[in-house]
Design a protein around this motif. Structure first.
Motif, mmCIF file in Angstrom:
data_model
loop_
_atom_site.group_PDB
_atom_site.id
_atom_site.type_symbol
_atom_site.label_atom_id
_atom_site.label_comp_id
_atom_site.label_asym_id
_atom_site.label_seq_id
_atom_site.Cartn_x
_atom_site.Cartn_y
_atom_site.Cartn_z
ATOM 1 N N GLN A 54 0.745 -1.011 -0.117
ATOM 2 C CA GLN A 54 -0.005 0.019 -0.032
ATOM 3 C C GLN A 54 0.852 1.393 -0.060
ATOM 4 O O GLN A 54 1.798 1.376 0.871
ATOM 5 C CB GLN A 54 -0.918 0.053 1.311
ATOM 6 C CG GLN A 54 -1.800 1.289 1.346
ATOM 7 C CD GLN A 54 -2.511 1.227 2.873
ATOM 8 O OE1 GLN A 54 -2.342 0.588 3.577
ATOM 9 N NE2 GLN A 54 -3.972 1.945 2.630
ATOM 10 N N ALA A 55 0.652 2.121 -0.981
ATOM 11 C CA ALA A 55 1.254 3.545 -0.916
ATOM 12 C C ALA A 55 0.561 4.415 -1.594
ATOM 13 O O ALA A 55 -0.223 4.296 -2.677
ATOM 14 C CB ALA A 55 2.654 3.160 -1.774
ATOM 15 N N ASP A 56 0.730 5.593 -1.102
ATOM 16 C CA ASP A 56 0.258 6.975 -1.847
ATOM 17 C C ASP A 56 1.151 7.480 -2.382
ATOM 18 O O ASP A 56 2.236 8.198 -2.076
ATOM 19 C CB ASP A 56 -0.264 7.860 -0.552
ATOM 20 C CG ASP A 56 -1.032 9.177 -1.058
ATOM 21 O OD1 ASP A 56 -0.926 9.376 -2.427
ATOM 22 O OD2 ASP A 56 -1.739 9.898 -0.190
ATOM 23 N N LEU A 57 1.193 7.598 -3.636
ATOM 24 C CA LEU A 57 1.975 7.998 -4.613
ATOM 25 C C LEU A 57 2.346 9.409 -4.797
ATOM 26 O O LEU A 57 3.421 10.196 -5.196
ATOM 27 C CB LEU A 57 2.124 7.345 -5.797
ATOM 28 C CG LEU A 57 2.504 5.772 -5.901
ATOM 29 C CD1 LEU A 57 2.279 5.279 -7.514
ATOM 30 C CD2 LEU A 57 3.546 5.391 -5.551
ATOM 31 N N PHE A 105 5.099 12.682 -10.935
ATOM 32 C CA PHE A 105 6.356 13.342 -10.797
ATOM 33 C C PHE A 105 7.290 12.527 -9.915
ATOM 34 O O PHE A 105 8.338 12.271 -9.982
ATOM 35 C CB PHE A 105 6.090 14.794 -10.236
ATOM 36 C CG PHE A 105 7.450 15.457 -9.722
ATOM 37 C CD1 PHE A 105 8.024 16.161 -10.998
ATOM 38 C CD2 PHE A 105 7.936 15.629 -8.428
ATOM 39 C CE1 PHE A 105 9.266 16.880 -10.626
ATOM 40 C CE2 PHE A 105 9.057 16.266 -8.107
ATOM 41 C CZ PHE A 105 9.692 16.960 -9.226
ATOM 42 N N ASN A 106 6.313 12.112 -8.837
ATOM 43 C CA ASN A 106 7.310 11.576 -7.781
ATOM 44 C C ASN A 106 7.518 10.034 -7.973
ATOM 45 O O ASN A 106 8.848 9.629 -7.747
ATOM 46 C CB ASN A 106 6.283 11.176 -6.544
ATOM 47 C CG ASN A 106 5.973 12.571 -5.631
ATOM 48 O OD1 ASN A 106 6.775 13.398 -5.769
ATOM 49 N ND2 ASN A 106 4.774 12.264 -4.720
ATOM 50 N N VAL A 107 6.900 9.218 -8.933
ATOM 51 C CA VAL A 107 7.248 8.155 -9.529
ATOM 52 C C VAL A 107 8.586 8.397 -10.330
ATOM 53 O O VAL A 107 9.667 7.448 -10.400
ATOM 54 C CB VAL A 107 6.028 7.503 -10.330
ATOM 55 C CG1 VAL A 107 6.944 6.394 -11.289
ATOM 56 C CG2 VAL A 107 5.232 6.990 -9.324
ATOM 57 N N ILE A 108 8.551 9.308 -11.291
ATOM 58 C CA ILE A 108 9.820 9.615 -12.088
ATOM 59 C C ILE A 108 10.990 9.854 -11.307
ATOM 60 O O ILE A 108 11.888 9.519 -11.684
ATOM 61 C CB ILE A 108 9.472 10.854 -13.067
ATOM 62 C CG1 ILE A 108 8.412 10.020 -14.338
ATOM 63 C CG2 ILE A 108 10.535 11.311 -13.793
ATOM 64 C CD1 ILE A 108 7.833 11.141 -15.252
#
Length: 300
Positions: A53-56, A98-101
């Motif tokens: 579980q994660a809030d990206l 943005f956070n994933v990249i």
């Protein structure tokens, strides 16, 4: 062919994410999954694919889960703009991407498959409705979105541009049109059979979620340089209408372009076919009759 075997799917519990996970597992990939939903802590079939579980939209969560894989398939986000406030739609979709990249660049992960949307063209959720410049729509159509969702997806594509410009990386942004599942064909499409002249923002285009998942697998398998943007639609249109004749009658101001079949989709997916060897194989005809009623047993 790519040597990538480990794939992280974000938004793994969403409509598209679930199908993508299943298709990647079936294709033999080592799949990990993440979404915002609560995990199942007991023994359960849903845990066959490792899930966290994660809030990206939280950079710490993104950096914690985006790691130890070869490819990220990013399907997470709010999928349309009518059930959330506009600022949440825009912020969620852009911040998570943005956070994933950022996490991918820091971890040395160099292949991103980004789920964008045909809404980047602007017609689907337009506050001031307008028509496509030409039919069928393809990647040369101007990006004219002015709504929170369409603009958020355009920004995710710009983020992919930035990723490949500053890193030894590649990305594909897939722009699926209206995504349908076997369970939703009849209810969603029936109005178009009841009223053959019912307008459609993208000229009666749609795609089966399983065909979309197959395209994601093809993008994972097939390396491409830079950042490619491809549309994804079924081969035919809703109701099997004569596409160009219908557009000429209902929207005479729209430029008509050649099609490969009379009942062609209002979106041209030939770039995806050219780059990834993918063509959609599923149709509304496998799920509903020519009058829009559910078939007793889907034929595919």
């Amino acid at each position: 062919m790519s040597s990538a075997r480990r794939v992280l799917v974000t938004g793994s519990r969403g409509k598209v994410g679930r199908s993508v996970v299943a298709a990647l597992v079936a294709a033999g990939f080592d799949v990990r999954a993440t979404d915002i939903g609560r995990p199942v802590y007991d023994a359960d079939a849903s845990n066959a694919v490792p899930y966290v579980q994660a809030d990206l939209t939280d950079a710490g969560d993104a950096f914690a889960v985006v790691r130890d894989v070869d490819v990220v398939v990013h399907t997470a986000g709010i999928p349309e703009p009518t059930k959330n406030v506009a600022h949440a739609v825009f912020a969620t979709n852009t911040q998570s991407t943005f956070n994933v990249i950022e996490a991918m660049e820091a971890r040395g992960i160099r292949r991103l498959i980004n789920l964008s949307s045909d809404s980047v063209s602007g017609m689907t959720w337009a506050h001031r409705p307008f028509l496509g410049s030409f039919c069928p729509i393809d990647e040369s159509h101007p990006d004219l979105a002015h709504d929170a969702y369409g603009m958020s997806k355009r920004v995710t594509e710009l983020l992919c541009d930035g990723f490949v410009a500053r890193a030894d990386a590649s990305a594909v942004s897939i722009r699926p049109t209206w995504v349908l599942t076997p369970e939703t064909y009849a209810a969603n499409l029936r109005p178009f059979f009841d009223d053959p002249d019912l307008p459609s923002a993208v000229f009666w285009a749609y795609i089966d979620v399983r065909d979309l998942a197959d395209l994601v697998v093809a993008c994972v398998r097939t390396p491409t340089p830079g950042h490619e943007v491809v549309y994804a639609a079924a081969a035919d249109n809703i109701g099997g209408r004569d596409l160009l004749a219908s557009v000429a009658r209902l929207h005479p101001e729209v430029e008509l372009r050649p099609v490969s079949r009379v009942d062609a989709s209002g979106i041209d997916s030939s770039k995806a076919a050219r780059l990834f060897g993918w063509t959609a194989s599923r149709s509304w005809r496998h799920h509903v009759t020519e009058h829009g009623f559910p078939l007793p047993e889907p034929t595919q």
